[in-house]
Design a protein around this motif. Sequence first.
Motif, PDB file in Angstrom:
ATOM      1  N   GLY A 199      -4.783  10.941   3.868  1.00 32.35           N
ATOM      2  CA  GLY A 199      -6.314  10.860   3.674  1.00 32.35           C
ATOM      3  C   GLY A 199      -6.612   9.977   2.349  1.00 32.35           C
ATOM      4  N   GLU A 200      -5.584   9.520   1.763  1.00 35.20           N
ATOM      5  CA  GLU A 200      -5.828   8.721   0.632  1.00 35.20           C
ATOM      6  C   GLU A 200      -6.679   7.361   0.889  1.00 35.20           C
ATOM      7  OE1 GLU A 200      -5.805   9.520  -2.677  1.00 35.20           O
ATOM      8  OE2 GLU A 200      -6.818   7.420  -3.050  1.00 35.20           O
ATOM      9  N   THR A 201      -7.751   7.192   0.118  1.00 36.93           N
ATOM     10  CA  THR A 201      -8.445   5.960   0.177  1.00 36.93           C
ATOM     11  C   THR A 201      -8.379   5.147  -0.671  1.00 36.93           C
ATOM     12  OG1 THR A 201     -10.027   7.541   1.088  1.00 36.93           O
ATOM     13  CG2 THR A 201     -10.773   5.191   0.820  1.00 36.93           C
ATOM     14  N   MET A 202      -8.621   5.315  -2.007  1.00 41.66           N
ATOM     15  CA  MET A 202      -8.750   4.122  -3.027  1.00 41.66           C
ATOM     16  C   MET A 202      -7.606   3.733  -3.571  1.00 41.66           C
ATOM     17  SD  MET A 202     -11.948   4.617  -2.899  1.00 41.66           S
ATOM     18  CE  MET A 202     -12.035   2.856  -3.935  1.00 41.66           C
ATOM     19  N   ALA A 203      -6.341   4.404  -3.338  1.00 45.99           N
ATOM     20  CA  ALA A 203      -4.942   3.714  -3.564  1.00 45.99           C
ATOM     21  C   ALA A 203      -4.723   2.688  -2.639  1.00 45.99           C
ATOM     22  CB  ALA A 203      -3.959   4.868  -3.890  1.00 45.99           C
ATOM     23  N   VAL A 204      -5.050   2.763  -1.460  1.00 52.86           N
ATOM     24  CA  VAL A 204      -4.776   1.798  -0.470  1.00 52.86           C
ATOM     25  C   VAL A 204      -5.754   0.547  -0.218  1.00 52.86           C
ATOM     26  CG1 VAL A 204      -3.020   3.175   0.478  1.00 52.86           C
ATOM     27  CG2 VAL A 204      -5.325   3.311   1.402  1.00 52.86           C
ATOM     28  N   THR A 205      -7.131   1.062  -0.320  1.00 55.51           N
ATOM     29  CA  THR A 205      -8.017   0.282   0.096  1.00 55.51           C
ATOM     30  C   THR A 205      -7.979  -1.390  -0.671  1.00 55.51           C
ATOM     31  OG1 THR A 205      -9.488   1.865   0.264  1.00 55.51           O
ATOM     32  CG2 THR A 205     -10.613  -0.223   0.380  1.00 55.51           C
ATOM     33  N   PHE A 206      -7.572  -1.432  -1.743  1.00 54.80           N
ATOM     34  CA  PHE A 206      -7.830  -2.811  -2.295  1.00 54.80           C
ATOM     35  C   PHE A 206      -6.359  -3.526  -1.720  1.00 54.80           C
ATOM     36  CE2 PHE A 206      -9.196  -0.531  -6.139  1.00 54.80           C
ATOM     37  CZ  PHE A 206     -10.515  -0.666  -6.052  1.00 54.80           C
ATOM     38  N   ILE A 207      -5.318  -2.927  -1.442  1.00 50.11           N
ATOM     39  CA  ILE A 207      -4.307  -3.684  -1.451  1.00 50.11           C
ATOM     40  C   ILE A 207      -3.699  -3.955   0.092  1.00 50.11           C
ATOM     41  CG2 ILE A 207      -2.678  -1.667  -1.610  1.00 50.11           C
ATOM     42  CD1 ILE A 207      -1.037  -3.274  -3.502  1.00 50.11           C
ATOM     43  N   ILE A 208      -4.438  -3.347   0.988  1.00 52.40           N
ATOM     44  CA  ILE A 208      -3.702  -3.134   2.325  1.00 52.40           C
ATOM     45  C   ILE A 208      -4.198  -4.474   3.355  1.00 52.40           C
ATOM     46  CG2 ILE A 208      -5.487  -2.071   3.438  1.00 52.40           C
ATOM     47  CD1 ILE A 208      -2.961  -0.221   4.660  1.00 52.40           C
ATOM     48  N   GLY A 209      -5.262  -4.904   2.928  1.00 56.84           N
ATOM     49  CA  GLY A 209      -5.547  -6.407   3.355  1.00 56.84           C
ATOM     50  C   GLY A 209      -6.616  -6.143   4.704  1.00 56.84           C
ATOM     51  N   ASN A 210      -6.894  -4.935   5.199  1.00 56.06           N
ATOM     52  CA  ASN A 210      -7.916  -4.861   6.194  1.00 56.06           C
ATOM     53  C   ASN A 210      -7.823  -5.592   7.539  1.00 56.06           C
ATOM     54  OD1 ASN A 210      -9.923  -2.717   5.631  1.00 56.06           O
ATOM     55  ND2 ASN A 210     -10.542  -3.807   3.963  1.00 56.06           N
TER      56      ASN A 210
ATOM     57  N   ALA B  69       0.727  -1.292   0.075  1.00 55.96           N
ATOM     58  CA  ALA B  69       0.063  -0.137   0.022  1.00 55.96           C
ATOM     59  C   ALA B  69       0.863   1.259   0.197  1.00 55.96           C
ATOM     60  CB  ALA B  69      -0.924   0.119   1.345  1.00 55.96           C
ATOM     61  N   ALA B  70       1.922   1.335   0.727  1.00 57.90           N
ATOM     62  CA  ALA B  70       2.916   2.437   0.800  1.00 57.90           C
ATOM     63  C   ALA B  70       3.619   2.689  -0.388  1.00 57.90           C
ATOM     64  CB  ALA B  70       3.867   2.015   1.941  1.00 57.90           C
ATOM     65  N   LEU B  71       3.936   1.708  -1.143  1.00 59.10           N
ATOM     66  CA  LEU B  71       4.442   1.667  -2.501  1.00 59.10           C
ATOM     67  C   LEU B  71       3.642   2.393  -3.453  1.00 59.10           C
ATOM     68  CD1 LEU B  71       7.116   1.184  -3.823  1.00 59.10           C
ATOM     69  CD2 LEU B  71       6.330  -0.950  -4.286  1.00 59.10           C
ATOM     70  N   VAL B  72       2.261   1.766  -3.384  1.00 56.49           N
ATOM     71  CA  VAL B  72       1.432   2.483  -4.508  1.00 56.49           C
ATOM     72  C   VAL B  72       1.106   3.956  -4.017  1.00 56.49           C
ATOM     73  CG1 VAL B  72      -1.045   2.243  -5.032  1.00 56.49           C
ATOM     74  CG2 VAL B  72       0.287   0.260  -4.905  1.00 56.49           C
ATOM     75  N   LEU B  73       0.723   4.213  -2.899  1.00 54.50           N
ATOM     76  CA  LEU B  73       0.962   5.556  -2.338  1.00 54.50           C
ATOM     77  C   LEU B  73       1.991   6.453  -2.952  1.00 54.50           C
ATOM     78  CD1 LEU B  73      -0.088   5.943   1.438  1.00 54.50           C
ATOM     79  CD2 LEU B  73      -1.351   6.891  -0.549  1.00 54.50           C
ATOM     80  N   SER B  74       3.190   5.843  -2.519  1.00 52.03           N
ATOM     81  CA  SER B  74       4.292   6.810  -3.071  1.00 52.03           C
ATOM     82  C   SER B  74       4.323   7.152  -4.512  1.00 52.03           C
ATOM     83  CB  SER B  74       5.668   6.133  -2.563  1.00 52.03           C
ATOM     84  OG  SER B  74       5.914   4.674  -3.483  1.00 52.03           O
ATOM     85  N   ILE B  75       3.996   5.894  -5.489  1.00 51.02           N
ATOM     86  CA  ILE B  75       3.956   6.363  -6.671  1.00 51.02           C
ATOM     87  C   ILE B  75       3.009   7.315  -7.075  1.00 51.02           C
ATOM     88  CG2 ILE B  75       3.524   5.207  -9.036  1.00 51.02           C
ATOM     89  CD1 ILE B  75       4.553   2.464  -7.806  1.00 51.02           C
ATOM     90  N   MET B  76       1.761   7.191  -6.247  1.00 47.23           N
ATOM     91  CA  MET B  76       0.650   8.276  -6.575  1.00 47.23           C
ATOM     92  C   MET B  76       1.057   9.782  -6.147  1.00 47.23           C
ATOM     93  SD  MET B  76      -2.942   8.356  -4.898  1.00 47.23           S
ATOM     94  CE  MET B  76      -2.779   9.734  -3.961  1.00 47.23           C
ATOM     95  N   ILE B  77       1.799   9.818  -5.048  1.00 47.52           N
ATOM     96  CA  ILE B  77       2.045  11.270  -4.746  1.00 47.52           C
ATOM     97  C   ILE B  77       3.591  11.777  -5.572  1.00 47.52           C
ATOM     98  CG2 ILE B  77       0.846  11.044  -2.523  1.00 47.52           C
ATOM     99  CD1 ILE B  77       3.479  10.726  -1.084  1.00 47.52           C
TER     100      ILE B  77
END
Lengths: 333, 281
Positions: free
Chosen positions: A257-268, A190-198
Amino acid sequence: MSLAEGRVPLAGTASSGDKAAALSGFVRADKSFYWMTRLSALLVLAILGGIIVSLVIGAFPAMKAFGLDFLTTQRWAPQLEPTPVMGALGPIYGTLLTSLIAMLIAVPVGLGIAVFLTEFCPIVLRRPIALAIELLAGVPSIIYGMWGFFVLGPWLAEKFQPFMIATVGSLPILGDFFAGPPSQLSLFNAALVLSIMILPFITAVAKDVFDTVPPVLKEAAYGVGCTTWEVVRNVVIPYTRVGVIGGVMLALGRALGETMAVTFIIGNAFKIQGSIFAPGTTISAAIASEFAESSDLHQSGLILLGLLLFFLTFGVLTAARLMLLQLEKKQGR
Amino acid sequence: MNPIYVRRRRVDTVIRLLCWAAALFGLVWLGMILFSLLWNGLAGLNFSVFTEMTPPPGQTTGGLANAIAGSLIMSFLGIAIGAPLGLMAGTWLAEYGRHDKLATVIRFINDILLSAPSIIIGLFIYGLVVVPMGGFSGFAGALALAVIVIPVVVRTTENMLHLVPNTLREAASALGMPRSFVIRRIAFRAARAGILTGILLATARVAGETAPLLFTSLSNQFWSLDLTNPLANLPVTINNFVQSPYAYWKQLAWTGALLITFAVLSLNIAARLIGGETTRK
């Protein structure tokens, strides 16, 4: 458009009675326009106030039920009978950790690209690359999220994580953060996807800020024989420091605050595990995945999570804006 | 050669290489995203995507017609509500409140709202509209989008009106034009392209917004244009399909993602073209 639109008088053609009527029409149009715009402007304040009030009202039952324990409890069992247990520790940990890792990756790379674009890049490539990055900053976050879920996650779980676990994971102390087993759903992914996004966001802000440096300053430094790196380190960065930090904080606010970039991939997973390759959750991911099916106290607990996120990002964004304002003032001088 | 020179040059080379590497690293990731989006999205792109409804679980035919229609309606409504309010507020900030303390506060709060997490806005509209109305609805979704549109339009409108030279306003006032006419007939006209750019950018922003729709509009499997009921829309449909076990749903999710990205990028480019015209003039 307005009351007086149809009767703009031409000088000399109107009788005095018409003139007076037209003038009072103007005054009325002026006043009503002023108040329409002013009320709209006040609406901005009302929205912020409304957000706070509605979150506090929604979160009140949970605040009453859990009090400060909410912040220190790790267990998340909203369906537990007779009394549900809910604690925000897991989501808060996940939010802070994913944002931290994302910033650790995205800030150096993003600033590197910005320096590249302003100093090293061949002129021909400068505009196309800058444009591509600006456009990518506009791609909706759900695209990053689904790419992370379908493409990046499997690759990380099969290739990257086993490698890290085998190498760094066997070290003392540090190894605990990289302990196995590999997973397609994890905080790190999730963090990696976030980093690519920002990343494009940081680059775009940093490039804008770097462009504010007066060319004369840079030319003077080159004139006394500085290398490009020395110009960047001793002229560009000191001149823009506040702006760069402001931009980075803005990106942090977005990451938190990002939601959609992490929701799928973080595992809940609300349970905190030491390893960054373990599943986790963030505040926004928890709200996104549970809110629509929640009710009563469970829902109130989620709104309380939202309130925490709001204050967290509000603080970060306020600091960021104050810094950017300072830079603007400097420019104005 | 002087060792200090050698060292300085070496440091410079290393940094130069690192910057090149950073640029490559960033562009490679972003290129990969666009590539897999095109690759997977184009595979499922055909006419039935635009004509057929979202399929029930397990079915291997169907399209995204209801989701596309719902998204268009909600984005349009969001803009129709948010853009005029944002335009007015931006006008007040630029024309009346230039030296007003209140304007400074509003400007600051607006900047915060501009980057506030969109899921929070979803929670806000849930409390404000969904709970009192007793259910999820397309109208609530449109309102959530409007709340996202407002700060974007306020910001661009204000900036663009600031670019209008004061001499124009003074000339109009000297001819005896009332203030509101000066603003509407002169300032708006001079800043028209810039204001339109802002509205296009705001449209691009809301076209892909997902988080605030998850619990305001929800989604709807069927064709519906009823704003008082859950309304299908692309982002939430993608969200649901991505996490499903059905291959066809996943395929549709990719196709939907491609459509959204294409729409957002075109809007961004259109905004840039229009905005570019003003600066050249």
